[in-house]
Structures are given as C-alpha cells and as structure tokens.
Scaffold this motif. Sequence first.
Motif, PDB file in Angstrom:
ATOM      1  N   GLU A  89       0.813  -1.223   0.000  1.00  0.00           N
ATOM      2  CA  GLU A  89       0.000   0.000   0.000  1.00  0.00           C
ATOM      3  C   GLU A  89       0.845   1.271   0.000  1.00  0.00           C
ATOM      4  O   GLU A  89       0.323   2.369  -0.223  1.00  0.00           O
ATOM      5  CB  GLU A  89      -0.943   0.019   1.212  1.00  0.00           C
ATOM      6  N   ASP A 120      -9.473   7.830  13.190  1.00  0.00           N
ATOM      7  CA  ASP A 120      -9.134   6.863  12.150  1.00  0.00           C
ATOM      8  C   ASP A 120      -7.722   6.332  12.396  1.00  0.00           C
ATOM      9  O   ASP A 120      -6.741   7.017  12.156  1.00  0.00           O
ATOM     10  CB  ASP A 120      -9.217   7.507  10.768  1.00  0.00           C
ATOM     11  N   ASP A 122      -6.621   3.502  10.900  1.00  0.00           N
ATOM     12  CA  ASP A 122      -6.315   2.556   9.824  1.00  0.00           C
ATOM     13  C   ASP A 122      -5.114   3.080   9.031  1.00  0.00           C
ATOM     14  O   ASP A 122      -5.261   3.803   8.046  1.00  0.00           O
ATOM     15  CB  ASP A 122      -7.535   2.387   8.916  1.00  0.00           C
ATOM     16  N   ARG A 125      -4.751   2.126   5.112  1.00  0.00           N
ATOM     17  CA  ARG A 125      -5.552   2.955   4.212  1.00  0.00           C
ATOM     18  C   ARG A 125      -4.967   4.359   4.104  1.00  0.00           C
ATOM     19  O   ARG A 125      -4.904   4.946   3.015  1.00  0.00           O
ATOM     20  CB  ARG A 125      -6.993   3.008   4.722  1.00  0.00           C
ATOM     21  N   TRP A 126      -4.510   4.910   5.251  1.00  0.00           N
ATOM     22  CA  TRP A 126      -3.964   6.261   5.245  1.00  0.00           C
ATOM     23  C   TRP A 126      -2.678   6.325   4.419  1.00  0.00           C
ATOM     24  O   TRP A 126      -2.474   7.245   3.623  1.00  0.00           O
ATOM     25  CB  TRP A 126      -3.697   6.708   6.687  1.00  0.00           C
ATOM     26  N   ARG A 129      -3.240   6.373   0.769  1.00  0.00           N
ATOM     27  CA  ARG A 129      -3.792   7.629   0.254  1.00  0.00           C
ATOM     28  C   ARG A 129      -2.755   8.744   0.189  1.00  0.00           C
ATOM     29  O   ARG A 129      -2.749   9.531  -0.771  1.00  0.00           O
ATOM     30  CB  ARG A 129      -4.970   8.060   1.128  1.00  0.00           C
TER      31      ARG A 129
END
Length: 441
Positions: A89, A120, A122, A125-126, A129
Amino acid sequence: MDHDSLHGLLTELAARHQVPGAQLAVIHEGERFLVHTGVRDTGSGAPVDRATAFPVGSLTKPFTAALAMILVADGDVDLDEPLEGRLPEFGAGGLVTLRQLLSHTSGLPSDVPEGTDATDGDRARWVARYCRAVDLTHPPGTVFSYSNIGYVVVGRLIEAVTGMSWQEAIDAILFEPLGTRPAFVVGPDRTGRTVATGHAVRAARERVVPIAVQELPEVEMPNGALALSAEDLIDFARLYFAGCPDPRPLDRATADDMCFDQLASIDIGPYGMADGWGLGWARFDDGAADVYGHNGTGDGTSCHLRFDPANGSAVALTSNANTGAQLWDALVPRLRAMGLSAGDRSAPEPPVGPVRQALQDDCLGRYINGDTEFVVQPSPGGGLLLGFGGAPHSELLCSADLRFIMRELGSGARSPGRFVTDPATRRIGYLQITGRLAPRR
C-alpha cells in the motif's frame, strides 16, 4: 550535584516559567537523581509524583524507531531494501527504505494534513492515500527534512511485520521487557496510569489554562502517542550506554547503530534542530563527545531527553506547560555548570548588520512542503515577514549568509532557520525551519 540542589533548581525554574508541574531525572557519575515539583493539573491541584506520566509528543519517535530496529535485528525487515514488498500500500515504497524513514531522509512531507480523522487508526488505508511517489517532497536519500509522515509509515511497517497494532507491538516487544507500563494519550487502550494535563500559558502571562485533550489523530500514534515519566525516559536511555549490562530488548550492536549519524552523504542537514541524526536519535555536537536525544511537545506539554552513551550520563525533563521549552533552555546551562552536558546551545541572538536588499529580494515567494505553505514577503519597515499560508506570523532577522532568527509577532518567541541555495540555479531554492525543508515554488 545532589537531590536537594536539583529539586530547588527545578522548583525555581518551573515557577519562573509558570510551569504547573515537572519532573527531572538525572544519571551523573554513576548516581541517579529523581525530583519532581508542582501539580499535574491546576484544576484538581493533584501533585506530580515520580510515576506521573506526561505526554511526550515526538519523543515517541525514538521508541518507535527502537521497535523497528528490534525487527531488523531479528531479520524480519531489512534497513536498506525498498519497502514495496513489505508494504504494497506504500506507493513510494519502491523508492524509500526503512533507514531513510528513521533518519528523516525519505523525502516524505513533514506533517499529516489537517482534517485527518482523529479517530481513524487505519494506517494501511492512510498510507495508501497520502504516501505515493507523487507525494514525495524531495528525492529520497538526498536531504534531511523532519517528517511525521515518515514515522506513520514506520508504524504501519511494524504492524505488517508483527501482525499486531503499533500499540500492542510496542507494549509487548519493547516496554514489557523493560518493566515499563506506558500510557497512551489516544487509542483504544490508554491504561489506568495517571497522566498529567497540558497547560497553555497565555502570551500576556496572566493565566495558565488547562488543556483537557491531546489533539492527536490516531493514525499518528507512532509519532506522538506515548505518555511517560522522566524516570521512564532515562531508563530507556540506559539501553544505549556503552557499559549497560545485557541491554535487552536492544542488543549492543542495534543500540550502537541507532546512534550512528546517517547524514554524512546528505546535502542538507538538520540545521536548527541538531548537528546530525541517527536511526531515531538526534545527535548534538558537544565538543569532546556527542550527546544524543530528542524533544517532544504535546498540547501544553514539553519534554526533553539527552544522554551520552560514552560516559553513561542522561537527563530527562517532563513538563506540563507550553513554556516547558523555555524551562529547558534555562535548565541546560545550570546543569552544565554542575558538570552535566545536555548538548544544547544557548538560544541564538538576532544577527547584526544589514543584509543586501538583492539577497533579501531573492528570498521572496512561496515554499511548500506537503500541505504546508510558507510565504515570505517584504516587511513595510524593511526586512522579511513569514506567513503560513495566511497572515504574517513572524519576522525573519537575516544574516549575510541567509541564516535567520524567526521571531514570532506578538510573543517574540525565537527559533533558527535558513534559506538554502539551489546548486542548479544558484538562487534561493529552499526554506528550512525546525528541520522541515520546503522547496520553493
């Protein structure tokens, strides 16, 4: 140096700088001193004791770095392999290594964007992004630029390797073997340990206002979520002493590697913060010996740790006011007079003498690091003003080599910075403040 003199010194300086409560822990010439003063919360009046935990802010980073280095020593992750295989990721993972993340040379932006969801946690996911190759502010491995985002990625790497959350991993792998029970200012499990409340000393110095909540997004826990006592901090520093017996959970080689300066081949170093940087630790040149450490600020807290691994000395200060940094600045020369060096220098004085107008004019413009925009504009009275994307915030008192003192409008608080020439254009290409390097746009 003795207990009574240190207690008197801490009490005197805390009163002078309106710090409600503080702890001072010292190891010097084989002796250990622990003193504390004041209250942990002006609302309740509850006293500080030796076990009170203070939010240590960015002093969390060396603990996160130590955990990552334990995984390196165990062969679970490589310091110098690009991280794309471990963290699919991580969009910039094909270019960035763990060594670069720990030494703030990854090229990632400095600060987590405002508006990040506070609850948040997570990180996968961060990271997906906000940590793409296109988000890099500098080519990896070329310059030092202090990066909170880099340590979010380190925290995510720890989770991927251990299968635990960062909070679970740091507790089980680092703190439990040390016999330390940490507290956390955010997150699902903060423990029942007593944590000091931060306080804001207003500019007019007429009021000291409690700050009930530490405003830290959960995704940033690896950067700043720990709350510890000064005693906890020097116990951690002992792991890096040359003569420390059986320095578990860090082996001797890992502890030494963390203190080795990583910036020999780096073009732009950590001006205004330190003289060098290891794998989690700042290096301060103190003449005959190097001193290592880190500072940390939370919402209304200021904490500091320094240690000399060669002679086995250490000093830690925890304080629960935004004026704790001034307390530290006043404490350092007093400790030096007692024979204990903290590596820090006196606050810089404003430069003397005029700077050529053409040089100042070349500094004007916008400098951007991630979501942070610095705007340098001329002052009506001559000189330069600095704004953070809006109204002017500080005046810049420049010297002929374009180093400057940033003096905040209103409070008068000072910190060093500089403009840096781009070798390709021979014009000003960067602005550097508090270790953050912003390219000119």
